[in-house]
Enzyme design. Structure first.
Site, mmCIF file in Angstrom:
data_model
loop_
_atom_site.group_PDB
_atom_site.id
_atom_site.type_symbol
_atom_site.label_atom_id
_atom_site.label_comp_id
_atom_site.label_asym_id
_atom_site.label_seq_id
_atom_site.Cartn_x
_atom_site.Cartn_y
_atom_site.Cartn_z
ATOM 1 N N ASP A 288 1.089 -1.280 0.164
ATOM 2 C CA ASP A 288 -0.193 0.318 -0.077
ATOM 3 C C ASP A 288 0.979 1.078 0.413
ATOM 4 O O ASP A 288 2.423 1.251 0.402
ATOM 5 C CB ASP A 288 -1.128 0.085 1.152
ATOM 6 C CG ASP A 288 -2.107 0.620 1.307
ATOM 7 O OD1 ASP A 288 -3.327 0.758 1.906
ATOM 8 O OD2 ASP A 288 -2.365 1.281 -0.023
HETATM 9 C C1 GLC Z 1 -4.371 4.073 -0.232
HETATM 10 C C2 GLC Z 1 -4.834 3.648 0.418
HETATM 11 C C3 GLC Z 1 -5.507 1.796 -0.699
HETATM 12 C C4 GLC Z 1 -5.412 3.173 -1.782
HETATM 13 C C5 GLC Z 1 -3.490 3.381 -2.074
HETATM 14 C C6 GLC Z 1 -3.372 3.912 -3.643
HETATM 15 O O1 GLC Z 1 -3.743 4.685 0.651
HETATM 16 O O2 GLC Z 1 -4.992 2.508 1.401
HETATM 17 O O3 GLC Z 1 -6.163 1.280 -1.177
HETATM 18 O O4 GLC Z 1 -5.253 1.760 -3.304
HETATM 19 O O5 GLC Z 1 -3.195 4.355 -1.351
HETATM 20 O O6 GLC Z 1 -3.668 4.856 -3.853
#
Ligand code: GLC
Length: 755
Positions: A288
């Site tokens: 993430d």
């Molecule tokens: C965010 C979220 C994730 C998302 C990623 C990219 O912090 O936790 O669900 O896909 O970053 O935006």
């Protein structure tokens, strides 16, 4: 330059010829040959994902991070980017990589296409309330068509985090509290995004997330600690992930949280033992955003070098925005801290997804400017969005008021003298929800706009602002907690009206990532407004727009008609109007329990009995002294404008491997309606205690007035079994209670013995 082009043509030719031979070994041969040509630095580059760092139609970045990223792009040290949109930008970036880097390996373009791209469909929790897997798959399909039309080939969805605590902001993003429903919906979404042929230019790779346990953040506080037992992990949290892996999801995103003390991004047990080992997952794991670097903040890695070691060895294949791999992984491999086999495996997985997307055969297949013009907001997409939106609306209450011959809903299309009250009724932005980064602001059909198409005999007053000041994706929403100056006008209108429709709830940015709440009331002064209006007019229809279950206990006790309308996206106003005026008979059922008070959270239907589930007129049993244990509205609950009668529940266990359960369902009302027939099981005695009931089947049926049908279910070991504390799936003999009904507490019951 000339040499590169020749090599590229050769490479693409190989890709096409390999693809024409048997796809899978053609792909492996192609990937093997490419891997052999790659330097260690180029391999690490594939494991690196950057956030979009410039609108490439603008000046080339020449300073700071953007300059670094641009240089890395040209050197083949970027495998994927996110948040780059528009075919012009995508093409430009792809051209840099394909034409200027040594091997020309195309980029993946990721984006959070969570519930639509331009045509915004209901928030996923709302869609889950439809229990309509076909409509949910269709919703993901139109999202993929629009996203791919602007160059995106990878979405960070579906989110399948099971959650039981409505305080958590991201409940809006998933499918609620139940693993059976969550698994079915997760698979439907993956099929919608990935389609039948991933190499088609209107299908995109999905990313099931967040692996794993994120929805169990303590106290519903986002990013908080997750400590769960084996049984909860295996029987509640993991099943939706496994279902999507079994249905060929191409990528998995790990999560910010620790799971029992080990951060998910550095969690070998999750990513290697379970996902890539037991489940034989062939795609790749992406971290993430910055979750790799957060191993340091968690106290799991001492520095970014250790982040690179721990994450790579634990099976996190691609690093989103931590800069750990691009800065240190090559050095860590050379130092023997990470085996080259780990890197080769990660790169192979990433290249495989690129190959399956057809990017080697044509890196620009997602860069068709004409598709971008033709497909965004396509009428077919708007129609599908309206369909799933109306199917997501839950009728929570609809009773006759004193002096009224009929319940307030559906409204008469010629109804006169209507008052509409509430700031959200006139809001074209909030109904888009929080995860709508591709959408256009104010692109929703507002409640008033939809209502007006049916009946313009109304007066409107907002009663009070919901928010004070601007709202956006990254800052706290400032709620109006004090200003009641608009109450008087609203009360005056209500006094003179025969029916009042109050549109209340949460702002779209009050749920979503980083949006946990400690209360579950109607925010701000809305509860006070509702009670003041009730004092002058009891004929109130409450329409809720919210991203999570709310503890609307006073409303349930006083307000005669209540619709749960969530945040329904682009077609909000039209969908609600169709239900309000009866052109669509509401059919949705809650995918998550609504509590009476926040103090009951986490509150969920598939709980264990405990040793003291009932009172014996003394205090020594599992309860609160100041609140009931019962929910305000249970899981699976939702009413209709008609009624359904369940009779004749039968169990045929002559074949113990396929136990047949049947029930007769009749529409005893005056109009046609859809009913979600739900089947729950209770394994009475087991080696690991089992929940008092678990959803193990559902069917959504349409019945015309007076029509009756036989609904059947087949129970196999898949439904009867569970994971024990060794993570082994077992089926144990003994007595099972079966309940088939209209929600998780109302239905017909029977019992059978599994021999
Ligand atoms: C965010 C979220 C994730 C998302 C990623 C990219 O912090 O936790 O669900 O896909 O970053 O935006």
């Amino acid at each position: 330059m000339k040499k590169t082009i020749c090599f590229l043509l050769l490479l693409m030719g190989c890709a096409i010829s390999f693809a024409q031979s048997s796809p899978s070994n053609g792909m492996q041969i192609f990937i093997d040959s490419l891997l052999q040509k790659m330097t260690l630095e180029e391999k690490v580059g594939q494991m690196n994902q950057y956030n979009g760092f410039w609108e490439v139609t603008g000046p080339v970045p020449n300073e700071g991070n953007a300059k670094l990223k641009y240089e890395h792009l040209k050197k083949g040290m970027v495998g994927a980017v996110l948040n780059v949109k528009g075919t012009a930008n995508v093409r430009k970036l792809q051209e840099i990589v394909v034409k200027e880097s040594r091997l020309g390996i195309p980029l993946l373009f990721g984006f959070d296409v969570i519930h639509g791209y331009k045509t915004i469909t209901p928030i996923p929790l709302a869609e889950a309330a439809s229990w309509d897997l076909e409509a949910i798959e269709k919703s993901a399909r139109i999202a993929a068509i629009e996203a791919s039309a602007v160059g995106i080939n990878w979405t960070f969805a579906p989110m399948v985090d099971i959650t039981r605590d409505a305080r958590w902001g991201r409940v809006m993003e998933g499918a609620g509290e139940d693993p059976y429903l969550g698994a079915k919906i997760g698979v439907a979404r993956v099929k919608g995004f990935q389609g039948q042929d991933l190499s088609s230019s209107n299908t995109i790779a999905a990313s099931v997330k967040h692996f794993a346990g994120y929805g169990f953040a303590e106290a519903g506080r986002d990013y908080n600690t997750v400590d769960v037992g084996t049984s909860t992990l295996y029987n509640i949290i993991l099943p939706p992930f496994k279902a999507t892996v079994d249905n060929d999801v191409k990528t998995v995103m790990n999560s910010f949280n620790t799971l029992n003390g080990i951060p998910a991004t550095g969690n070998k047990f999750l990513q290697r033992d379970i996902l890539k080992g037991k489940w034989n997952f062939k795609g790749f794991v992406v971290s993430d955003w910055g979750s790799g670097a957060e191993l340091i903040t968690h106290g799991f890695a001492k520095d970014l070098k250790e982040v690179a070691i721990l994450s790579a060895n634990a099976g996190s294949d691609m690093d989103m925005e931590s800069y750990a791999y691009v800065t240190h992984l090559k050095e860590m491999v050379e130092a023997g801290k990470v085996d080259i086999a780990v890197v080769n495996d990660a790169v192979r997985r990433i290249l495989q997804v690129k190959y399956e997307l057809g990017l080697f055969a044509d890196p620009y297949r997602y860069c068709d400017a004409q598709r971008e013009k033709d497909l965004l907001y396509h009428p077919n997409h708007l129609a599908a969005a309206l369909d799933i939106a109306k199917k997501s609306i839950v009728l929570l209450k609809n009773i006759k008021t004193t002096g009224q011959g009929n319940p307030l809903l559906p409204l008469n299309k010629n109804q006169k003298n209507i008052a509409v009250i509430g700031a959200l009724a006139n809001d074209k932005n909030s109904p888009l929800g929080s995860w709508r980064v591709g959408s256009d602001d104010n692109s929703a059909v507002s409640f008033l706009e939809g209502f007006k198409k049916y009946n313009s005999n109304f007066v409107y007053a907002k009663g009070a602002d919901l928010v004070n000041g601007p709202t956006d994706f990254i800052h706290e929403v400032k709620i109006n907690e004090t200003d009641k100056s608009g109450f008087a006008q609203a009360i005056a209108l209500a006094k003179k009206s025969s029916v009042v429709i109050m549109v209340l709830g949460e702002h779209g940015f009050q749920s979503g990532e980083g949006r946990s709440r400690s209360k579950l009331d109607l925010p701000g002064v809305q509860e006070a407004l509702l009670e003041e209006i009730y004092k002058v007019n009891k004929n109130i229809v409450l329409v809720l727009m919210n991203g999570r279950p709310l503890a609307i206990t006073w409303a349930q006790e006083h307000i005669p008609a209540i619709l749960e309308a969530w945040q329904l996206g682009t077609q909000t106003g039209d969908a609600i109007a169709q239900v309000l005026f009866g052109d669509y008979n509401p059919s949705a059922k809650l995918p998550m329990t609504f509590p009476r008070s926040v103090g009951q959270e986490p509150l969920y239907y598939n709980h264990y009995s405990t040793g003291r589930p009932n009172t014996n007129d003394v205090v020594f049993w599992s309860h609160y002294s100041d609140e009931s244990n019962e929910p305000l509205y249970p899981f699976g609950y939702g009413l209709s404008y008609t009624n359904f009668e369940y009779t004749d529940l039968k169990i045929n266990d002559s074949d113990p491997s396929a136990i047949r359960v049947s029930v007769q369902v009749k529409n005893t009302g005056k109009i046609a309606g859809e009913e979600v027939v739900q089947l729950y099981l209770h394994d009475r005695v087991a080696s690991v205690v089992r929940p008092v009931k678990e959803l193990k089947g559902f069917k959504k049926i349409l019945l015309h007035s007076g029509e009756s049908t036989l609904v059947t279910f087949t129970l196999t070991n898949n439904e009867l079994g569970f994971y024990n504390n060794e993570g082994v799936f077992v089926v144990e003999s003994g007595d099972f209670d079966v309940m088939v009904g209209t929600n998780s507490i109302q239905g017909l019951s029977a019992v059978f013995t599994k021999k």
